[in-house]
Design an enzyme around this catalytic site. Sequence first.
Site, PDB file in Angstrom:
ATOM      1  N   ILE A  14       0.835  -1.211   0.000  1.00  0.00           N
ATOM      2  CA  ILE A  14       0.000   0.000   0.000  1.00  0.00           C
ATOM      3  C   ILE A  14       0.867   1.258   0.000  1.00  0.00           C
ATOM      4  O   ILE A  14       0.667   2.168  -0.814  1.00  0.00           O
ATOM      5  CB  ILE A  14      -0.926   0.004   1.241  1.00  0.00           C
ATOM      6  CG1 ILE A  14      -1.886  -1.189   1.193  1.00  0.00           C
ATOM      7  CG2 ILE A  14      -1.692   1.320   1.352  1.00  0.00           C
ATOM      8  CD1 ILE A  14      -2.777  -1.244  -0.015  1.00  0.00           C
ATOM      9  N   THR A  85      -1.047  -4.562   9.987  1.00  0.00           N
ATOM     10  CA  THR A  85      -1.899  -4.799  11.160  1.00  0.00           C
ATOM     11  C   THR A  85      -2.394  -6.249  11.115  1.00  0.00           C
ATOM     12  O   THR A  85      -3.568  -6.495  10.844  1.00  0.00           O
ATOM     13  CB  THR A  85      -3.104  -3.829  11.174  1.00  0.00           C
ATOM     14  OG1 THR A  85      -3.677  -3.784   9.859  1.00  0.00           O
ATOM     15  CG2 THR A  85      -2.706  -2.438  11.601  1.00  0.00           C
ATOM     16  N   THR A 130      -5.588  -0.995   8.048  1.00  0.00           N
ATOM     17  CA  THR A 130      -6.856  -1.550   8.507  1.00  0.00           C
ATOM     18  C   THR A 130      -6.783  -1.748  10.023  1.00  0.00           C
ATOM     19  O   THR A 130      -5.832  -2.368  10.510  1.00  0.00           O
ATOM     20  CB  THR A 130      -7.126  -2.894   7.807  1.00  0.00           C
ATOM     21  OG1 THR A 130      -7.013  -2.686   6.406  1.00  0.00           O
ATOM     22  CG2 THR A 130      -8.498  -3.425   8.148  1.00  0.00           C
ATOM     23  N   VAL A 164      -7.789  -1.225  -2.402  1.00  0.00           N
ATOM     24  CA  VAL A 164      -7.278  -1.662  -3.703  1.00  0.00           C
ATOM     25  C   VAL A 164      -7.167  -3.187  -3.793  1.00  0.00           C
ATOM     26  O   VAL A 164      -7.016  -3.861  -2.785  1.00  0.00           O
ATOM     27  CB  VAL A 164      -5.893  -1.046  -3.975  1.00  0.00           C
ATOM     28  CG1 VAL A 164      -6.008   0.426  -4.273  1.00  0.00           C
ATOM     29  CG2 VAL A 164      -4.949  -1.294  -2.798  1.00  0.00           C
ATOM     30  N   LYS A 215     -14.311  -0.174   6.189  1.00  0.00           N
ATOM     31  CA  LYS A 215     -13.323  -1.155   5.708  1.00  0.00           C
ATOM     32  C   LYS A 215     -13.589  -2.539   6.311  1.00  0.00           C
ATOM     33  O   LYS A 215     -13.586  -3.555   5.621  1.00  0.00           O
ATOM     34  CB  LYS A 215     -11.915  -0.675   6.085  1.00  0.00           C
ATOM     35  CG  LYS A 215     -10.816  -1.654   5.794  1.00  0.00           C
ATOM     36  CD  LYS A 215     -10.548  -1.791   4.327  1.00  0.00           C
ATOM     37  CE  LYS A 215      -9.648  -2.967   4.039  1.00  0.00           C
ATOM     38  NZ  LYS A 215      -9.496  -3.234   2.627  1.00  0.00           N
ATOM     39  N   ARG A 222     -17.750 -10.175   3.052  1.00  0.00           N
ATOM     40  CA  ARG A 222     -17.271 -11.224   2.137  1.00  0.00           C
ATOM     41  C   ARG A 222     -16.986 -12.521   2.905  1.00  0.00           C
ATOM     42  O   ARG A 222     -17.310 -13.607   2.450  1.00  0.00           O
ATOM     43  CB  ARG A 222     -16.022 -10.769   1.375  1.00  0.00           C
ATOM     44  CG  ARG A 222     -16.378  -9.875   0.216  1.00  0.00           C
ATOM     45  CD  ARG A 222     -15.258  -9.676  -0.768  1.00  0.00           C
ATOM     46  NE  ARG A 222     -14.999 -10.788  -1.678  1.00  0.00           N
ATOM     47  CZ  ARG A 222     -15.733 -11.109  -2.722  1.00  0.00           C
ATOM     48  NH1 ARG A 222     -16.817 -10.429  -3.007  1.00  0.00           N
ATOM     49  NH2 ARG A 222     -15.402 -12.115  -3.509  1.00  0.00           N
ATOM     50  N   HIS A 253     -32.269 -15.887  -9.120  1.00  0.00           N
ATOM     51  CA  HIS A 253     -33.175 -14.987  -8.416  1.00  0.00           C
ATOM     52  C   HIS A 253     -32.566 -13.591  -8.466  1.00  0.00           C
ATOM     53  O   HIS A 253     -31.372 -13.427  -8.212  1.00  0.00           O
ATOM     54  CB  HIS A 253     -33.312 -15.467  -6.957  1.00  0.00           C
ATOM     55  CG  HIS A 253     -34.290 -14.694  -6.145  1.00  0.00           C
ATOM     56  ND1 HIS A 253     -34.081 -13.379  -5.801  1.00  0.00           N
ATOM     57  CD2 HIS A 253     -35.472 -15.048  -5.589  1.00  0.00           C
ATOM     58  CE1 HIS A 253     -35.096 -12.944  -5.083  1.00  0.00           C
ATOM     59  NE2 HIS A 253     -35.965 -13.948  -4.936  1.00  0.00           N
ATOM     60  N   ARG A 255     -32.462 -11.123  -6.540  1.00  0.00           N
ATOM     61  CA  ARG A 255     -31.869 -10.499  -5.347  1.00  0.00           C
ATOM     62  C   ARG A 255     -30.950 -11.449  -4.582  1.00  0.00           C
ATOM     63  O   ARG A 255     -30.666 -11.235  -3.407  1.00  0.00           O
ATOM     64  CB  ARG A 255     -32.994  -9.969  -4.423  1.00  0.00           C
ATOM     65  CG  ARG A 255     -33.634  -8.700  -4.970  1.00  0.00           C
ATOM     66  CD  ARG A 255     -34.846  -8.245  -4.214  1.00  0.00           C
ATOM     67  NE  ARG A 255     -35.954  -9.193  -4.292  1.00  0.00           N
ATOM     68  CZ  ARG A 255     -36.748  -9.367  -5.367  1.00  0.00           C
ATOM     69  NH1 ARG A 255     -36.547  -8.642  -6.452  1.00  0.00           N
ATOM     70  NH2 ARG A 255     -37.705 -10.255  -5.371  1.00  0.00           N
ATOM     71  N   CYS A 269      -6.242 -10.111   4.428  1.00  0.00           N
ATOM     72  CA  CYS A 269      -7.321  -9.155   4.725  1.00  0.00           C
ATOM     73  C   CYS A 269      -8.584  -9.877   5.208  1.00  0.00           C
ATOM     74  O   CYS A 269      -8.975  -9.733   6.362  1.00  0.00           O
ATOM     75  CB  CYS A 269      -7.650  -8.321   3.491  1.00  0.00           C
ATOM     76  SG  CYS A 269      -6.399  -7.095   3.133  1.00  0.00           S
ATOM     77  N   TYR A 325      -3.477 -17.986  -2.149  1.00  0.00           N
ATOM     78  CA  TYR A 325      -4.731 -17.843  -1.410  1.00  0.00           C
ATOM     79  C   TYR A 325      -5.918 -17.573  -2.322  1.00  0.00           C
ATOM     80  O   TYR A 325      -7.064 -17.707  -1.916  1.00  0.00           O
ATOM     81  CB  TYR A 325      -4.601 -16.781  -0.305  1.00  0.00           C
ATOM     82  CG  TYR A 325      -4.806 -15.351  -0.727  1.00  0.00           C
ATOM     83  CD1 TYR A 325      -6.076 -14.764  -0.691  1.00  0.00           C
ATOM     84  CD2 TYR A 325      -3.749 -14.567  -1.148  1.00  0.00           C
ATOM     85  CE1 TYR A 325      -6.267 -13.454  -1.077  1.00  0.00           C
ATOM     86  CE2 TYR A 325      -3.929 -13.258  -1.519  1.00  0.00           C
ATOM     87  CZ  TYR A 325      -5.185 -12.708  -1.489  1.00  0.00           C
ATOM     88  OH  TYR A 325      -5.373 -11.406  -1.868  1.00  0.00           O
TER      89      TYR A 325
END
Length: 436
Positions: A14, A85, A130, A164, A215, A222, A253, A255, A269, A325
Site C-alpha cells: 500500500i 496490522t 486496517t 485496492v 473497511k 465477504r 433470483h 436479489r 485481509c 490464497y
Amino acid sequence: MNFQKICVLGLGYIGLPTASTFATNGLRVIGVDVNPRVVNTLKNGQIHIHEPGLRTLVEAAVKSGKLTVSPTPEQADAFLIAVPTPFLENQDEEYEGRKYKLADMRAVISAAEAIVPCLRKGNLVVLESTSPPRTTLDLVAPILERSGLRAGSDFFLCYSPERVLPGQIMRELIENARVIGGVTPESAKAGRDLYAVFVKGEIIETDATTAEMVKLMENTTRDVNIAIANEFSRLAEKFGVDVWEAISLANRHPRINILSPGPGVGGHCISVDPWFFVEAAPELTPLIYNARRVNDEQPHFVVQKVKQAVGDLSGKRIAALGLAYKPDVDDLRESPATEVVHILQNEGAQVKVWEPFKPNAVMEGIDMAQSLDAALLEADLLILLVKHTEFINFDPKAIAAKTTARLVVDCVNGWDAGSWSKSGFQVFRLGANKLP
Ligand SMILES: NC(=O)c1ccc[n+]([C@@H]2O[C@H](COP(=O)([O-])OP(=O)(O)OC[C@H]3O[C@@H](n4cnc5c(N)ncnc54)[C@H](O)[C@@H]3O)[C@@H](O)[C@H]2O)c1
C-alpha cells in the site's frame, strides 16, 4: 489546504504505490520504512514487491528527485501511516467459550510515536492501516498528542481505508472511491485536499470511526458470505445435491448472489479483518465469529473429501495443484491450500505441491515440486486447490498421460467432471458427492 511535502510510513503493497503516486504528481515525498532491506533495495533503484506497473512508477518518482527513502520520518505537511496490522499469533482471548484473535497494533503504535517529534501545528496525519474500530480516536490521537498539540484543533487527523485489489493497485488507487474519516469535519476536509492530488474517484468525507467500520464491514461481509457458501457445500453433500448447480440456480433470483465455496478463506485481509470486530465487541459478534470458524474449518472438510476418494491417507501420494490464497496471484499468506496440505501430511499422505506463480517458494514442511510433471508423475490422487487459469485450461487426456493417478478431487469447480471421467479419472467434487 496546500501540501508540498509528505512522509509515508510503511513502504509495502500500500505505502510504496501511494508514496510514488504522490511523488509523480508533484509532491516531495519521504518514504519511511523500519526494515533496512526495504530502504536499501529502494535506494539501489530496485523494488521489493511484485505489483504490475509499480517498478516504472517508482523509477519515475525516484528519478524526478521527488521520492526519497529513509528509516525515520522528518518534518512535513502531512504524514500517512500504511504499516501492517496482522493478528497476534498464539495470544487468543476467550469470550463465553469462543476463542478469538487479537489485532497486533505494534507497528501503528511505533509509527505514530515516530511522528510525534516531527509534528507541527497545522499538519495532517492519516491512518490507512486496517484497524479495529476507534483506533484513530483511542490509540493514535493520544500518542500524537504527546507532542503537546491537540488532534482536531492543532493538527488534522483522519482515517482513510485502502480498498485496492492486488494486481490492480496502480489503477484502483487512482480510480476507486475514497472514504476519508476525520476526527473533525475540518480534518476530513484536509484529508480530501491531500488525496485530491491524484484520486479521480469520488472522495467522501465522514468521521474517523465510520471510515474504520466501512473497511471492516466490507471484508467481514465477504467472509460471512463465503462461510454460508462453504456451509451450503456441506449440506449439499449430505443431501446428495450438486452445490454448484444449486448455487447457479439460486443466483437466477434477482436479489440473490451466493458466492463460491472452496477450501477456505485466506490472504491477509478477509481472513484477518473480521477478528478486529470480534475483539472490539465479542458479545455482539456471534455471527462474524462463527463465519470465521466455518471458513477456518473448511480445509478439514476438504480432507474428508480426499479420504472419501482414496480411503486411508497413510502412504498415499498426492499431487496438490495450487498454494496461493486465490486464483492467479503469487501471494501465499494465510492460504487455506497450505492448511489442506498440512492436514493431509499429518494424516500420513505424501504431498507434492505445484504452484506455478511461486515455483521456488520455500515453505516450511511443504514439498514444492519444481514442475507440474514432477508433481504429477507418481501420484495416487490429484487435488485442485486453486482455480488458476492455467489449471482450469488443462486437457485431461494430456494430464492422464503424465500421471499414474486416476482419482481427482476438485475443490473449486474448476474442471468439467464429464471430460475428466472420459479421460479415465474418477472425479470427486467439493459439494457434489454424497458422503457415505
Ligand atoms: N495489501 C493489500 O492489498 C491491502 C489492501 C487494503 C488494506 N491493506 C492494509 O494496509 C496496511 C499495510 O498493508 P501492506 O500490505 O502494505 O503491508 P506490507 O507488509 O506490504 O508493508 C508494510 C511495511 O511497513 C513497514 N513497517 C512496519 N512498521 C513500521 C513502522 N513503525 N514505521 C515504518 N514502516 C514500518 C514494514 O517494514 C513493511 O515494509 C495493513 O493494515 C493492511 O491490512 C492492505
